[in-house]
Write a protein that holds these residues in place. Structure first.
Motif, PDB file in Angstrom:
ATOM      1  N   ARG A 188       0.835  -1.197   0.000  1.00  0.00           N
ATOM      2  CA  ARG A 188       0.000   0.000   0.000  1.00  0.00           C
ATOM      3  C   ARG A 188       0.876   1.256   0.000  1.00  0.00           C
ATOM      4  N   GLY A 189       0.619   2.148  -0.943  1.00  0.00           N
ATOM      5  CA  GLY A 189       1.377   3.384  -1.043  1.00  0.00           C
ATOM      6  C   GLY A 189       2.699   3.252  -1.756  1.00  0.00           C
ATOM      7  N   TYR A 193       5.493   6.078  -3.050  1.00  0.00           N
ATOM      8  CA  TYR A 193       6.870   5.890  -2.561  1.00  0.00           C
ATOM      9  C   TYR A 193       7.864   6.005  -3.714  1.00  0.00           C
TER      10      TYR A 193
END
Length: 222
Positions: A188-189, A193
């Motif tokens: 997630r994310g 990143y």
């Protein structure tokens, strides 16, 4: 003799007070025989605060003997070792002099792949910082015609390029990471990143790049 009427400063008797309260009481209170504002009792007694709290706070008890102090120290040390063991497992294969650059968000094979993917490519986004400094200098020390062209032409074009590159890289990294590391906890994310790492100048990226420009992550990376 002039003076105050009789009984002005005289203390009223208890019977007089009772009569006055009785006269001012409401008819409902007189009928029921209960004082005004009376609240009937509940079927269950109100619990005390300490009993109502599901997890009451307890004061920390200081060790009274040397043995208790040593036992508390050993328990705290065991907890710290447990956290240290988890961190050491995540940093396996990382040089000791670079371990201090790793945050919890940098752990895991998916995040390592995202870094390698970004580090293996040259993009316009990584020159955002030096380009911004150059634009500021141009706006301060050039003629108005040049300033106008930079402010309304070059700068918007650079920002558009950075946005397009960030969206493209984020989506590509997320798709490849999901395919290769479906069980990773830090998926997630991962697109954001990668996009944020792409904005950093290569020499300033932390953790430091492990892949040379032009190498494929699956061949040159970890």
């Amino acid at each position: 003799m002039s003076g105050y009427p009789v009984g002005v400063f005289r203390r009223r008797s208890a019977s007089a007070d009772t009569d006055s309260h009785g006269e001012s009481a409401s008819p409902e209170a007189a009928e029921t025989g209960r004082p005004r504002g009376y609240t009937p009792k509940k079927g269950v007694p109100t619990p005390k605060r300490r009993e109502a709290e599901t997890n009451p706070r307890r004061p920390v008890k200081a060790p009274e003997t040397r043995k208790e102090a040593y036992q508390a120290y050993r328990e705290r040390l065991d907890r710290q070792r447990g956290r240290g063991t988890a961190t050491s497992k995540a940093l396996r294969g990382v040089p000791q002099d670079e371990a201090r650059y790793y945050r919890p968000a940098d752990f895991g094979p998916a995040r390592a792949f995202a870094r390698d993917y970004v580090d293996s490519r040259r993009t316009a986004s990584e020159f955002f910082l030096p380009f911004s400094i150059l634009v500021i200098l141009v706006l301060f020390f050039t003629p108005p015609g040049v300033q106008f062209g930079v402010a309304y032409g070059v700068w918007p074009l650079m920002m558009l390029t950075i946005i397009v590159e960030g969206v493209f890289t984020g989506r590509k990294v997320k798709r490849l990471a999901v395919e290769r590391f479906p069980d990773d906890d830090l998926l997630r994310g991962i697109g954001m990143y990668a996009a944020m790492r792409q904005l950093q100048f290569r020499r300033l990226r932390l953790p430091k790049p492990k892949v040379k420009v032009g190498n494929r992550p699956e061949l040159g990376g970890r």
